[in-house]
Enzyme design. Structure first.
Site, PDB file in Angstrom:
ATOM      1  N   GLN A  27      -4.777  -1.518   9.716  1.00  0.00           N
ATOM      2  CA  GLN A  27      -4.722  -2.819   9.040  1.00  0.00           C
ATOM      3  C   GLN A  27      -5.373  -3.895   9.915  1.00  0.00           C
ATOM      4  O   GLN A  27      -5.060  -4.018  11.107  1.00  0.00           O
ATOM      5  CB  GLN A  27      -3.255  -3.173   8.719  1.00  0.00           C
ATOM      6  CG  GLN A  27      -3.079  -4.444   7.923  1.00  0.00           C
ATOM      7  CD  GLN A  27      -3.655  -4.373   6.495  1.00  0.00           C
ATOM      8  OE1 GLN A  27      -3.742  -3.317   5.893  1.00  0.00           O
ATOM      9  NE2 GLN A  27      -4.068  -5.510   5.972  1.00  0.00           N
ATOM     10  N   ASP A  64     -11.172   3.161   4.438  1.00  0.00           N
ATOM     11  CA  ASP A  64     -11.724   1.828   4.159  1.00  0.00           C
ATOM     12  C   ASP A  64     -13.230   1.866   3.941  1.00  0.00           C
ATOM     13  O   ASP A  64     -13.802   0.886   3.448  1.00  0.00           O
ATOM     14  CB  ASP A  64     -11.454   0.901   5.353  1.00  0.00           C
ATOM     15  CG  ASP A  64     -10.100   0.214   5.270  1.00  0.00           C
ATOM     16  OD1 ASP A  64      -9.759  -0.290   4.190  1.00  0.00           O
ATOM     17  OD2 ASP A  64      -9.397   0.182   6.297  1.00  0.00           O
ATOM     18  N   LYS A 112       0.843  -1.202   0.000  1.00  0.00           N
ATOM     19  CA  LYS A 112       0.000   0.000   0.000  1.00  0.00           C
ATOM     20  C   LYS A 112       0.876   1.249   0.000  1.00  0.00           C
ATOM     21  O   LYS A 112       0.635   2.198  -0.749  1.00  0.00           O
ATOM     22  CB  LYS A 112      -0.947  -0.004   1.211  1.00  0.00           C
ATOM     23  CG  LYS A 112      -2.068  -1.030   1.105  1.00  0.00           C
ATOM     24  CD  LYS A 112      -2.860  -1.216   2.402  1.00  0.00           C
ATOM     25  CE  LYS A 112      -3.873  -2.356   2.252  1.00  0.00           C
ATOM     26  NZ  LYS A 112      -4.608  -2.684   3.470  1.00  0.00           N
TER      27      LYS A 112
HETATM   28  N1  GUN Z   1      -7.218  -6.554   5.981  1.00  0.00           N
HETATM   29  C1  GUN Z   1      -7.652  -7.284   4.903  1.00  0.00           C
HETATM   30  N2  GUN Z   1      -8.334  -6.484   4.051  1.00  0.00           N
HETATM   31  C2  GUN Z   1      -8.350  -5.254   4.585  1.00  0.00           C
HETATM   32  C3  GUN Z   1      -8.902  -4.012   4.156  1.00  0.00           C
HETATM   33  O1  GUN Z   1      -9.533  -3.889   3.097  1.00  0.00           O
HETATM   34  N3  GUN Z   1      -8.694  -2.961   4.999  1.00  0.00           N
HETATM   35  C4  GUN Z   1      -8.015  -3.078   6.187  1.00  0.00           C
HETATM   36  N4  GUN Z   1      -7.883  -1.984   6.939  1.00  0.00           N
HETATM   37  N5  GUN Z   1      -7.480  -4.225   6.601  1.00  0.00           N
HETATM   38  C5  GUN Z   1      -7.658  -5.304   5.810  1.00  0.00           C
END
Ligand code: GUN
Length: 303
Positions: free
Chosen positions: A98, A121, A54
């Site tokens: 995360q 998100d 990311k």
């Molecule tokens: N862990 C797995 N997928 C995601 C996501 O889309 N956002 C976040 N914050 N954590 C994740």
């Protein structure tokens, strides 16, 4: 790539090129760029890899990022305090925690402590609510929708532009994928069925759908006998399996090797939904930035 394999990397690259262009226009016009804060709790290896990807891709499109690494024993209250600092920091436009979090922390408490205006998100109850009721957009700001759901819808529409009236089966009802995706597809007038781990007649439901999205984390859940030549298959699963030679391999929920020769279109793992999720995360970051600065559409996106 074989013609019926949906290339998520290619679509993600096109989307990121558009984002990069828009970020650069904004930088030239206003001399400001979006910035995301990513919080990583503990040392989960997969989470570390996702967060690094990311950060790297944010940089590629001109989005600034900071990574805040926190000890796995941090208390829920201390994590909330970290988030509250970022909520009031004007240099931060987007906050991502995360997931998964260590067991002693309630993820909902953490998600709901993020300022919904910085919730990249789209997991905050306020953003989920806006998506769920549809059309509520008082300030004409973009509604922030979970990135994996956006990525799946984008890949479906790459194959089938108009999904109105299509029978779509989503397997998995999580807040990250299944729930927001169902709402997104329903808004486009698809007929959506959501299956979960208690669903009894999965094969029947698959055979009676035109599009299948699997987001379960169960290896080989979808097998050859469940699909036909008309199916579009979107595989959201990311599972690491052990091979006989001691190596490991990433696979989805779908028995890909036996299914791809049969169906109309299918996403691979890796290289399908995964790259789209990151691209839409960057897009959400940009949308939050524009919402916060009252900036309208800057450039039209090509597909
Ligand atoms: N862990 C797995 N997928 C995601 C996501 O889309 N956002 C976040 N914050 N954590 C994740």
């Amino acid at each position: 790539m074989i013609s019926n394999i949906i290339d998520g990397r290619e679509s993600a690259q096109i989307l990121k090129n558009n984002i990069k262009k828009e970020v650069s226009i904004l930088k030239n016009q206003h001399d400001i760029s979006p910035k995301i804060a990513v919080l990583l709790v503990g040392d989960d290896q997969a989470s570390n890899i996702y967060v690094s990807a990311k950060e790297k891709q944010a940089k590629e499109v001109g989005i600034d990022s900071i990574k805040i690494k926190l000890n796995k024993n941090i208390t829920q209250n201390d994590l909330i305090l970290e988030i509250k600092k970022l909520n009031i920091d004007d240099s931060i436009n987007a906050i991502l925690v995360q997931l998964p979090l260590p067991k002693h922390i309630d993820p909902n408490e953490i998600i709901f402590s993020i300022d919904p205006k910085k919730d990249v998100d789209g997991f905050h109850i306020e953003n989920v609510g806006k998506l769920t009721i549809g059309g509520y957009n008082k300030n004409k700001n973009s509604i922030i929708i979970p990135c994996t759901a956006l990525g799946c819808a984008h890949l479906i529409e790459k194959i089938e532009k108009n999904i109105s009236g299509k029978n779509i089966l989503i397997i998995g009802s999580s807040n990250i994928v299944g729930m927001p995706l169902s709402r997104l597809l329903m808004a486009k007038k698809a007929t959506v069925t959501i299956a979960n781990s208690a669903t009894k007649n999965l094969k029947f439901l698959c055979q009676n759908s035109e599009i299948i999205i699997s987001a379960t984390g169960v290896v080989n859940l979808i097998t050859k006998d469940m699909v036909n030549k008309n199916h579009i298959i979107i595989d959201v699963g990311i599972n690491r399996i052990n091979l006989k030679d001691g190596k490991t391999k990433l696979v989805g929920d779908v028995d890909f090797d036996n299914i791809y020769p049969i169906v109309r279109a299918i996403t691979p793992v890796p290289g399908g939904v995964g790259p789209m999720t990151i691209a839409y995360l960057l897009k959400n970051c940009l949308e939050l930035f524009k919402n916060q600065n009252n900036i309208d559409i800057v450039t039209k996106y090509e597909r």
